[in-house]
Write a protein that holds these residues in place. Structure first.
Motif, PDB file in Angstrom:
ATOM      1  N   ILE A   1      -3.982   9.171   2.329  1.00 44.12           N
ATOM      2  CA  ILE A   1      -3.113   8.561   1.329  1.00 44.12           C
ATOM      3  C   ILE A   1      -3.939   8.375   0.053  1.00 44.12           C
ATOM      4  CG2 ILE A   1      -1.507   6.695   0.842  1.00 44.12           C
ATOM      5  CD1 ILE A   1      -0.996   8.333   3.444  1.00 44.12           C
ATOM      6  N   VAL A   2      -3.443   8.886  -1.074  1.00 46.98           N
ATOM      7  CA  VAL A   2      -4.166   8.815  -2.337  1.00 46.98           C
ATOM      8  C   VAL A   2      -3.282   8.175  -3.399  1.00 46.98           C
ATOM      9  CG1 VAL A   2      -5.451  10.069  -4.104  1.00 46.98           C
ATOM     10  CG2 VAL A   2      -5.412  10.946  -1.757  1.00 46.98           C
ATOM     11  N   ALA A   3      -3.671   7.024  -3.880  1.00 49.64           N
ATOM     12  CA  ALA A   3      -2.959   6.379  -4.986  1.00 49.64           C
ATOM     13  C   ALA A   3      -3.475   6.909  -6.307  1.00 49.64           C
ATOM     14  CB  ALA A   3      -3.159   4.872  -4.921  1.00 49.64           C
ATOM     15  N   ILE A   4      -2.563   7.168  -7.237  1.00 50.76           N
ATOM     16  CA  ILE A   4      -2.934   7.454  -8.626  1.00 50.76           C
ATOM     17  C   ILE A   4      -2.165   6.465  -9.483  1.00 50.76           C
ATOM     18  CG2 ILE A   4      -3.057   9.129 -10.494  1.00 50.76           C
ATOM     19  CD1 ILE A   4      -2.807  11.371  -8.466  1.00 50.76           C
ATOM     20  N   GLY A   5      -2.857   5.508 -10.055  1.00 47.73           N
ATOM     21  CA  GLY A   5      -2.175   4.514 -10.874  1.00 47.73           C
ATOM     22  C   GLY A   5      -2.933   3.215 -10.912  1.00 47.73           C
ATOM     23  N   GLY A   6      -2.218   2.158 -11.273  1.00 42.28           N
ATOM     24  CA  GLY A   6      -2.801   0.827 -11.289  1.00 42.28           C
ATOM     25  C   GLY A   6      -2.442   0.075 -10.028  1.00 42.28           C
ATOM     26  N   GLY A   7      -2.227  -1.219 -10.167  1.00 34.52           N
ATOM     27  CA  GLY A   7      -2.007  -2.060  -9.009  1.00 34.52           C
ATOM     28  C   GLY A   7      -0.790  -1.675  -8.192  1.00 34.52           C
ATOM     29  N   SER A   8       0.296  -1.285  -8.838  1.00 33.52           N
ATOM     30  CA  SER A   8       1.528  -0.982  -8.092  1.00 33.52           C
ATOM     31  C   SER A   8       1.357   0.214  -7.163  1.00 33.52           C
ATOM     32  CB  SER A   8       2.693  -0.778  -9.062  1.00 33.52           C
ATOM     33  OG  SER A   8       2.991  -1.980  -9.745  1.00 33.52           O
TER      34      SER A   8
ATOM     35  N   ASP B   1      -1.430  -0.688  -4.424  1.00 27.44           N
ATOM     36  CA  ASP B   1      -0.943  -1.623  -3.408  1.00 27.44           C
ATOM     37  C   ASP B   1       0.082  -0.947  -2.491  1.00 27.44           C
ATOM     38  OD1 ASP B   1      -2.562  -3.448  -4.614  1.00 27.44           O
ATOM     39  OD2 ASP B   1      -0.976  -4.771  -5.313  1.00 27.44           O
ATOM     40  N   THR B   2       0.928  -0.094  -3.062  1.00 27.77           N
ATOM     41  CA  THR B   2       1.883   0.660  -2.250  1.00 27.77           C
ATOM     42  C   THR B   2       1.148   1.554  -1.265  1.00 27.77           C
ATOM     43  OG1 THR B   2       3.538   0.632  -4.021  1.00 27.77           O
ATOM     44  CG2 THR B   2       3.792   2.308  -2.316  1.00 27.77           C
ATOM     45  N   ALA B   3       0.126   2.260  -1.759  1.00 23.78           N
ATOM     46  CA  ALA B   3      -0.648   3.169  -0.906  1.00 23.78           C
ATOM     47  C   ALA B   3      -1.343   2.409   0.221  1.00 23.78           C
ATOM     48  CB  ALA B   3      -1.665   3.927  -1.746  1.00 23.78           C
ATOM     49  N   LYS B   4      -1.910   1.249  -0.088  1.00 21.77           N
ATOM     50  CA  LYS B   4      -2.539   0.431   0.951  1.00 21.77           C
ATOM     51  C   LYS B   4      -1.534   0.085   2.047  1.00 21.77           C
ATOM     52  CE  LYS B   4      -6.082  -1.876  -1.920  1.00 21.77           C
ATOM     53  NZ  LYS B   4      -6.499  -3.174  -2.508  1.00 21.77           N
TER      54      LYS B   4
ATOM     55  N   LEU C   1      -7.677   6.494   3.138  1.00 19.89           N
ATOM     56  CA  LEU C   1      -7.113   5.967   1.893  1.00 19.89           C
ATOM     57  C   LEU C   1      -8.089   6.116   0.737  1.00 19.89           C
ATOM     58  CD1 LEU C   1      -4.926   4.186   0.410  1.00 19.89           C
ATOM     59  CD2 LEU C   1      -6.211   2.193   1.246  1.00 19.89           C
ATOM     60  N   MET C   2      -7.607   6.675  -0.378  1.00 20.87           N
ATOM     61  CA  MET C   2      -8.383   6.713  -1.621  1.00 20.87           C
ATOM     62  C   MET C   2      -7.541   6.163  -2.759  1.00 20.87           C
ATOM     63  SD  MET C   2     -10.763  10.141  -1.633  1.00 20.87           S
ATOM     64  CE  MET C   2      -9.502  11.404  -1.466  1.00 20.87           C
ATOM     65  N   ALA C   3      -8.220   5.619  -3.769  1.00 21.85           N
ATOM     66  CA  ALA C   3      -7.549   5.051  -4.936  1.00 21.85           C
ATOM     67  C   ALA C   3      -8.117   5.650  -6.211  1.00 21.85           C
ATOM     68  CB  ALA C   3      -7.710   3.534  -4.949  1.00 21.85           C
TER      69      ALA C   3
ATOM     70  N   GLU D   1      -8.513  -1.324  -6.702  1.00 19.58           N
ATOM     71  CA  GLU D   1      -9.313  -0.228  -6.143  1.00 19.58           C
ATOM     72  C   GLU D   1     -10.580  -0.722  -5.459  1.00 19.58           C
ATOM     73  OE1 GLU D   1     -11.250  -0.593 -10.236  1.00 19.58           O
ATOM     74  OE2 GLU D   1      -9.366  -1.122  -9.245  1.00 19.58           O
ATOM     75  N   VAL D   2     -10.945  -1.996  -5.675  1.00 15.73           N
ATOM     76  CA  VAL D   2     -12.170  -2.530  -5.065  1.00 15.73           C
ATOM     77  C   VAL D   2     -11.926  -3.841  -4.325  1.00 15.73           C
ATOM     78  CG1 VAL D   2     -13.735  -1.417  -6.711  1.00 15.73           C
ATOM     79  CG2 VAL D   2     -12.834  -3.712  -7.228  1.00 15.73           C
ATOM     80  N   ASP D   3     -10.670  -4.128  -3.975  1.00 16.85           N
ATOM     81  CA  ASP D   3     -10.434  -5.387  -3.279  1.00 16.85           C
ATOM     82  C   ASP D   3      -9.618  -5.187  -2.013  1.00 16.85           C
ATOM     83  OD1 ASP D   3      -7.607  -5.680  -3.695  1.00 16.85           O
ATOM     84  OD2 ASP D   3      -7.940  -6.467  -5.689  1.00 16.85           O
TER      85      ASP D   3
END
Length: 414
Positions: free
Chosen positions: A112-119, A122-125, A154-156, A166-168
């Motif tokens: 799962i790879v998120a591209i974006g900010g918190g939204s 957090d969705t990817a997590k 998981l990557m962010a 990305e670090v919490d």
């Protein structure tokens, strides 16, 4: 910013990719201009042969991330699925929809790879957790009806300078069909990304208002983290660095959005702010803001925090240690104060003045809230799962009247 401090910030080679080793499972956040070029190396490290991207259209293209990632995928014959429906303040329904899209392709070589900010992050997590928990759904996860014991790879890829996600170890989602609507948080080391990317070149297309709001998000992270009942010297000293960087480089970035050095340091400030509150948690401001963005679903998180911060700081200034701490942490932003209880009102006004200087002149009224709805906001804050735990970390007692007064301060009637 002191001259020696500024000389260091101006001398750093921003084009050198370094690895930050805090807040990820593989102890790697690739950081620096051009850091995203290491995406292929990360795929190899994790042994990935397929990806599920979690993002929003068209931002993942506009920022330049996809132009870097897509050729790497083709070169390595890595298949992918694209979920690009994430919105500001994502809902549990969106998380479940993304999970369902990825489920048929999922195996342990699927990342799962998120591209974006918190939204998106957090969705990817959340999706990464649900893929490993059978028929459980996102609402059950955020209502804490089960524990997140494992997750998918998981990557962010972070493309903002405020979230710190990305670090919490935290994620949030909105449950909108509830009455009242809720925006709870989950926190567990399970959802640290394996690998993250902070590439400041991704910030060049960020609008000025979002640049300001995300920087104020980082400032609020450290304002709270440095004053919780479990604050540490680590979280406090990171907090001071964040405020020093934002005070100097936010105006630079607003004057020249193409200034990569300013973008570099704002992204760094965001990252270490995430580390600060990952260490020492948050308290009043975030608990109250989650209520605002549960009711106004497209509300900008950093804006909500800015409306609340002056009232929160004035309230906790009555605690001697908090006043001394914030006199140190916030000095680059508000100027010199002595940590005396009688300074609370002036400190609040100094914070508001800084917000206005970077273009944030909104009030609770212009954001769409009314004074006769404050009681409902207060009740909703206490009703949201996990928020009483945050409020309990505040350095002073928090009552219904406390929260009401802070919300009212955000109307800035003076």
């Amino acid at each position: 910013m002191e001259s020696a401090e500024l000389a260091y910030y101006e001398a750093v080679d921003i084009n050198k990719t370094v690895k930050l080793t805090y807040g990820t499972r593989k102890e790697t956040t690739y950081f620096g201009v051009g850091a995203l070029a290491s995406f292929g190396e990360a795929l190899e490290t994790l042994g990935i042969n397929a990806c599920g991207f979690v993002t929003y259209d068209p931002v993942y293209k506009d920022c330049g991330a996809w132009a870097i990632i897509e050729p790497i995928l083709k070169e390595r014959n890595v298949d992918y699925l694209m979920f690009d429906k994430v919105m500001t303040n994502p809902t549990t329904e969106i998380i479940d929809e993304c999970r369902d899209m990825f489920r048929e392709r999922y195996n342990h070589q699927f990342c799962i790879v998120a591209i974006g900010g918190g939204s998106p992050i957090d969705t990817a997590k959340s999706v990464a957790v649900l893929l490993e928990h059978g028929e459980k759904n996102a609402e059950q996860l955020y209502r804490k009806e089960f524990e997140a014991e494992r997750r998918a790879p998981l990557m962010a890829v972070n493309i903002t300078a405020g979230t710190g996600s990305e670090v919490d170890k935290f994620a949030v989602a909105s449950i909108l069909h509830s009455e009242p609507p809720l925006k709870p948080v989950i926190g567990t080391p399970v959802i640290y990304p394996d690998i993250s990317f902070d590439d400041p070149s991704m910030l060049l297309s960020t609008p000025d208002r979002i640049t300001a709001c995300t920087a104020l998000d980082a400032v609020n992270h450290v304002t709270e983290a440095s004053t919780t009942t479990i604050a540490t010297p680590f979280s406090v000293h990171l907090a001071r660095a964040v405020c020093s960087i934002v005070a100097h480089y936010l105006p630079v970035a607003l004057k020249d959005p193409t200034d990569l050095r300013a973008r570099y340091w704002l992204m760094y400030a965001s990252s270490i702010a995430g580390m600060s509150f990952n260490e020492s948690m948050l308290h009043i401001t975030h608990a109250l803001e989650h209520t605002l963005s549960a009711y106004v679903t497209d509300f900008t998180h950093g804006l909500g925090l800015a409306l609340l911060q002056p009232g929160v700081v004035a309230h906790i200034w009555s605690d001697e240690l908090s006043a001394k701490t914030l006199s140190y942490v916030l000095k680059p932003i508000i100027g010199k104060f002595h940590g005396k209880a009688k300074e609370a009102h002036k400190v609040s006004k100094a914070l508001r003045k800084f917000h206005e200087s970077v273009g944030i002149k909104d009030t609770m009224a212009t954001a769409g809230f009314a004074k006769d709805g404050i009681e409902k906001l207060v009740d909703s804050t206490f009703a949201c799962p996990g928020m009483t735990d945050l409020l309990a970390l505040a350095p002073v007692a928090v009552t219904n009247e406390t929260l009401k007064d802070i919300y009212l301060t955000g109307f800035f009637d003076e």
